[in-house]
Design a protein around this motif. Structure first.
Motif, PDB file in Angstrom:
ATOM      1  N   VAL A 164       0.826  -1.210   0.000  1.00 13.80           N
ATOM      2  CA  VAL A 164       0.000   0.000   0.000  1.00 13.80           C
ATOM      3  C   VAL A 164       0.860   1.259   0.000  1.00 13.80           C
ATOM      4  N   TYR A 165       2.165   1.110   0.260  1.00 15.63           N
ATOM      5  CA  TYR A 165       3.059   2.276   0.277  1.00 15.63           C
ATOM      6  C   TYR A 165       4.025   2.280  -0.912  1.00 15.63           C
ATOM      7  N   SER A 166       3.761   1.476  -1.938  1.00 17.74           N
ATOM      8  CA  SER A 166       4.657   1.435  -3.102  1.00 17.74           C
ATOM      9  C   SER A 166       4.640   2.778  -3.818  1.00 17.74           C
ATOM     10  N   ARG A 167       5.803   3.197  -4.329  1.00 24.46           N
ATOM     11  CA  ARG A 167       5.934   4.507  -4.983  1.00 24.46           C
ATOM     12  C   ARG A 167       6.738   4.426  -6.277  1.00 24.46           C
ATOM     13  N   GLN A 168       8.010   3.990  -6.162  1.00 20.93           N
ATOM     14  CA  GLN A 168       8.926   4.056  -7.303  1.00 20.93           C
ATOM     15  C   GLN A 168       8.830   2.778  -8.137  1.00 20.93           C
ATOM     16  N   GLU A 169       8.392   2.922  -9.391  1.00 23.56           N
ATOM     17  CA  GLU A 169       8.278   1.757 -10.256  1.00 23.56           C
ATOM     18  C   GLU A 169       9.659   1.264 -10.680  1.00 23.56           C
ATOM     19  N   GLY A 170       9.783  -0.057 -10.782  1.00 30.66           N
ATOM     20  CA  GLY A 170      11.042  -0.589 -11.261  1.00 30.66           C
ATOM     21  C   GLY A 170      11.356  -1.995 -10.807  1.00 30.66           C
ATOM     22  N   SER A 171      10.436  -2.632 -10.084  1.00 27.73           N
ATOM     23  CA  SER A 171      10.725  -3.934  -9.513  1.00 27.73           C
ATOM     24  C   SER A 171      10.111  -5.054 -10.334  1.00 27.73           C
ATOM     25  N   ALA A 172      10.810  -6.211 -10.351  1.00 32.28           N
ATOM     26  CA  ALA A 172      10.301  -7.395 -11.029  1.00 32.28           C
ATOM     27  C   ALA A 172       9.591  -8.340 -10.073  1.00 32.28           C
ATOM     28  N   ALA A 173       9.513  -7.975  -8.806  1.00 28.44           N
ATOM     29  CA  ALA A 173       8.799  -8.770  -7.808  1.00 28.44           C
ATOM     30  C   ALA A 173       8.436  -7.841  -6.664  1.00 28.44           C
ATOM     31  N   ALA A 174       7.451  -8.256  -5.874  1.00 28.68           N
ATOM     32  CA  ALA A 174       7.008  -7.440  -4.745  1.00 28.68           C
ATOM     33  C   ALA A 174       7.860  -7.721  -3.513  1.00 28.68           C
ATOM     34  N   PRO A 175       8.092  -6.701  -2.673  1.00 35.88           N
ATOM     35  CA  PRO A 175       8.687  -6.948  -1.352  1.00 35.88           C
ATOM     36  C   PRO A 175       7.584  -7.503  -0.451  1.00 35.88           C
ATOM     37  N   THR A 176       7.423  -8.818  -0.446  1.00 37.08           N
ATOM     38  CA  THR A 176       6.176  -9.435  -0.009  1.00 37.08           C
ATOM     39  C   THR A 176       5.903  -9.313   1.483  1.00 37.08           C
ATOM     40  N   ALA A 177       6.921  -9.082   2.308  1.00 33.51           N
ATOM     41  CA  ALA A 177       6.649  -8.878   3.729  1.00 33.51           C
ATOM     42  C   ALA A 177       5.783  -7.647   3.958  1.00 33.51           C
ATOM     43  N   GLY A 178       5.847  -6.701   3.030  1.00 36.15           N
ATOM     44  CA  GLY A 178       5.049  -5.489   3.167  1.00 36.15           C
ATOM     45  C   GLY A 178       3.608  -5.645   2.731  1.00 36.15           C
ATOM     46  N   LEU A 179       3.253  -6.774   2.098  1.00 36.68           N
ATOM     47  CA  LEU A 179       1.883  -6.961   1.617  1.00 36.68           C
ATOM     48  C   LEU A 179       0.882  -7.078   2.757  1.00 36.68           C
ATOM     49  N   HIS A 180       1.350  -7.324   3.978  1.00 38.79           N
ATOM     50  CA  HIS A 180       0.444  -7.524   5.117  1.00 38.79           C
ATOM     51  C   HIS A 180      -0.053  -6.218   5.720  1.00 38.79           C
ATOM     52  N   PHE A 181       0.564  -5.113   5.376  1.00 43.68           N
ATOM     53  CA  PHE A 181       0.213  -3.839   5.999  1.00 43.68           C
ATOM     54  C   PHE A 181      -0.967  -3.186   5.288  1.00 43.68           C
ATOM     55  N   THR A 182      -1.857  -2.605   6.079  1.00 44.98           N
ATOM     56  CA  THR A 182      -2.978  -1.818   5.578  1.00 44.98           C
ATOM     57  C   THR A 182      -2.777  -0.371   6.000  1.00 44.98           C
ATOM     58  N   PRO A 183      -3.474   0.570   5.358  1.00 50.87           N
ATOM     59  CA  PRO A 183      -3.378   1.956   5.827  1.00 50.87           C
ATOM     60  C   PRO A 183      -3.767   2.108   7.291  1.00 50.87           C
ATOM     61  N   ASP A 184      -4.800   1.415   7.731  1.00 52.78           N
ATOM     62  CA  ASP A 184      -5.227   1.518   9.132  1.00 52.78           C
ATOM     63  C   ASP A 184      -4.160   0.971  10.077  1.00 52.78           C
ATOM     64  N   LEU A 185      -3.499  -0.120   9.680  1.00 52.28           N
ATOM     65  CA  LEU A 185      -2.451  -0.668  10.543  1.00 52.28           C
ATOM     66  C   LEU A 185      -1.259   0.276  10.616  1.00 52.28           C
ATOM     67  N   LEU A 186      -0.888   0.875   9.500  1.00 49.23           N
ATOM     68  CA  LEU A 186       0.198   1.854   9.521  1.00 49.23           C
ATOM     69  C   LEU A 186      -0.140   3.034  10.421  1.00 49.23           C
ATOM     70  N   LEU A 187      -1.393   3.466  10.378  1.00 45.91           N
ATOM     71  CA  LEU A 187      -1.825   4.562  11.250  1.00 45.91           C
ATOM     72  C   LEU A 187      -1.767   4.144  12.709  1.00 45.91           C
ATOM     73  N   ALA A 188      -2.197   2.927  13.013  1.00 44.92           N
ATOM     74  CA  ALA A 188      -2.149   2.440  14.394  1.00 44.92           C
ATOM     75  C   ALA A 188      -0.708   2.374  14.898  1.00 44.92           C
ATOM     76  N   LEU A 189       0.205   1.965  14.037  1.00 48.83           N
ATOM     77  CA  LEU A 189       1.613   1.910  14.418  1.00 48.83           C
ATOM     78  C   LEU A 189       2.164   3.309  14.669  1.00 48.83           C
ATOM     79  N   ARG A 190       1.772   4.259  13.825  1.00 48.88           N
ATOM     80  CA  ARG A 190       2.219   5.640  14.044  1.00 48.88           C
ATOM     81  C   ARG A 190       1.666   6.184  15.362  1.00 48.88           C
ATOM     82  N   ASN A 191       0.402   5.871  15.634  1.00 47.77           N
ATOM     83  CA  ASN A 191      -0.195   6.331  16.893  1.00 47.77           C
ATOM     84  C   ASN A 191       0.474   5.684  18.102  1.00 47.77           C
ATOM     85  N   LYS A 192       1.035   4.496  17.905  1.00 47.29           N
ATOM     86  CA  LYS A 192       1.755   3.812  18.983  1.00 47.29           C
ATOM     87  C   LYS A 192       3.103   4.477  19.256  1.00 47.29           C
TER      88      LYS A 192
END
Length: 355
Positions: A164-192
């Motif tokens: 959900v935070y991808s920006r710069q195009e250029g990859s041939a595969a996804a950084p898959t550990a990041g696929l688990h994050f949602t905008p709400d979870l990122l916000l909860a982590l920031r609030n923490k």
């Protein structure tokens, strides 16, 4: 160190074919790398294990529709082209699937008017090809998401193979550990009280090329373009010096961070064994360059204190990396436990939090 030390048996039924929905409903195994102790959670529970002042480092690369279908102009034989890296406006480093793609071979991409010529043979199926025109603006219409070969189910929504935070195009595969994050979870982590920093590493052969050398020290990992800006390096350095943990989200973020640590100490990522320890007052430095850092047991860690990662393929460089971080015995025990507990493996699978 032998390749067989990083092998394990995995029935195909354990390989996740579709992503979890919602993203943060995947499972999370928490591994204590000192003791080997394991806990089982849901991924969104990770907010409970992040401390105020910890830095979550995210790889902002974005996957391009890198799989193209072509035919050989002279024979009509089918050829699959996987774009790995752009070299000029029209030249690309690619993987080709097809017979006898020699220099001078012309490829035709359907009735699009697009053609390409092989100009250089590299290792095995790697080639340099030159298109008759720039293709970047055409990829969304022509290309397909380059899902790994072990995923057979169709991907209904291409965005599910993007963070959900991808920006710069250029990859041939996804950084898959990041696929688990949602905008709400990122916000909860920031609030923490979590701090976010960003790196970019465009994933190519270095990440997913299988290790074949029986002695893993003989494996030569491919280079991948990575970058860390001065502003992001400052965030990481200030937090590290203040006692916060640097938590890499994914093995690609690990490679970028440890590369930055080696460069900060005046070393060479190609030879980490002769590089000094991390610079005490500047743990990482800004950089933009190729990295061929290969991390395996015996590596001296400089920057990363914890990591979020998925479950990796047998005999892969990624499994060797996390074995270096948490200990091979702890990691292999965790993988056997994951199988008994029914975790899902690989790109669309569940995650580990190693701390």
């Amino acid at each position: 160190m032998k390749l067989a030390d990083f092998d394990y048996e995995l029935p195909e039924s354990f390989i996740a074919q579709t992503p979890a929905e919602p993203r943060d409903s995947s499972r999370l195994m928490r591994l204590n790398r000192q003791t080997g102790a394991l806990e089982h959670h849901v991924f969104r529970d990770i907010v409970n294990y992040i401390n105020p002042g910890d830095v979550l480092v995210l790889n902002t690369t974005r996957v391009i529709p890198a799989r193209l279908h072509a035919t050989k102009a002279d024979t009509g034989g089918a050829v699959e082209v996987l774009l790995l890296r752009q070299m000029t406006d029209v030249r690309w480093h690619v993987l080709v699937g097809g017979r006898r793609i020699l220099p001078g071979t012309k490829l035709v991409f359907g009735d699009t008017g697009l053609t390409a010529t092989a100009v250089e043979m590299l290792e095995e199926a790697e080639r340099i090809i030159e298109f008759n025109e720039p293709i970047n603006s055409r990829l969304d219409n022509m290309g397909e998401m380059p899902l790994p070969p072990y995923i057979h189910a169709p991907l209904i929504d291409p965005e599910r193979y993007q963070t959900v935070y991808s920006r710069q195009e250029g990859s041939a595969a996804a950084p898959t550990a990041g696929l688990h994050f949602t905008p709400d979870l990122l916000l909860a982590l920031r609030n923490k009280g979590a701090i976010f920093a960003h790196v970019t590493l465009h994933i190519g052969l270095g990440t997913f090329q299988p290790v074949k050398a029986e002695d893993i020290r003989d494996h030569h990992i491919h280079s991948e373009l990575a970058m860390l800006t001065a502003d992001e390096a400052r965030v990481i350095n200030e937090a590290k010096l203040a006692g916060g943990r640097i938590i890499a989200v994914g093995t690609t973020a690990v490679r970028a961070l440890e590369t930055a640590g080696i460069l900060s100490a005046g070393g060479d990522p190609a030879h980490p064994e002769i590089t000094p320890n991390a610079c005490p007052w500047r743990p990482v430095t800004a950089f933009k360059q190729d990295t061929n850092l290969f991390i395996y047991p015996g590596y001296r860690w400089r920057v990363v204190d914890a990591m979020v990662t998925n479950f990796h393929l047998p005999k892969s460089s990624l499994l060797m990396m996390i074995s270096s971080f948490a200990g091979r015995e702890h990691v292999m025990n965790a993988y056997e436990t994951a199988k008994r507990e029914g975790y899902r493996f690989f790109s669309f699978g569940d995650a580990m939090f190693i701390e």
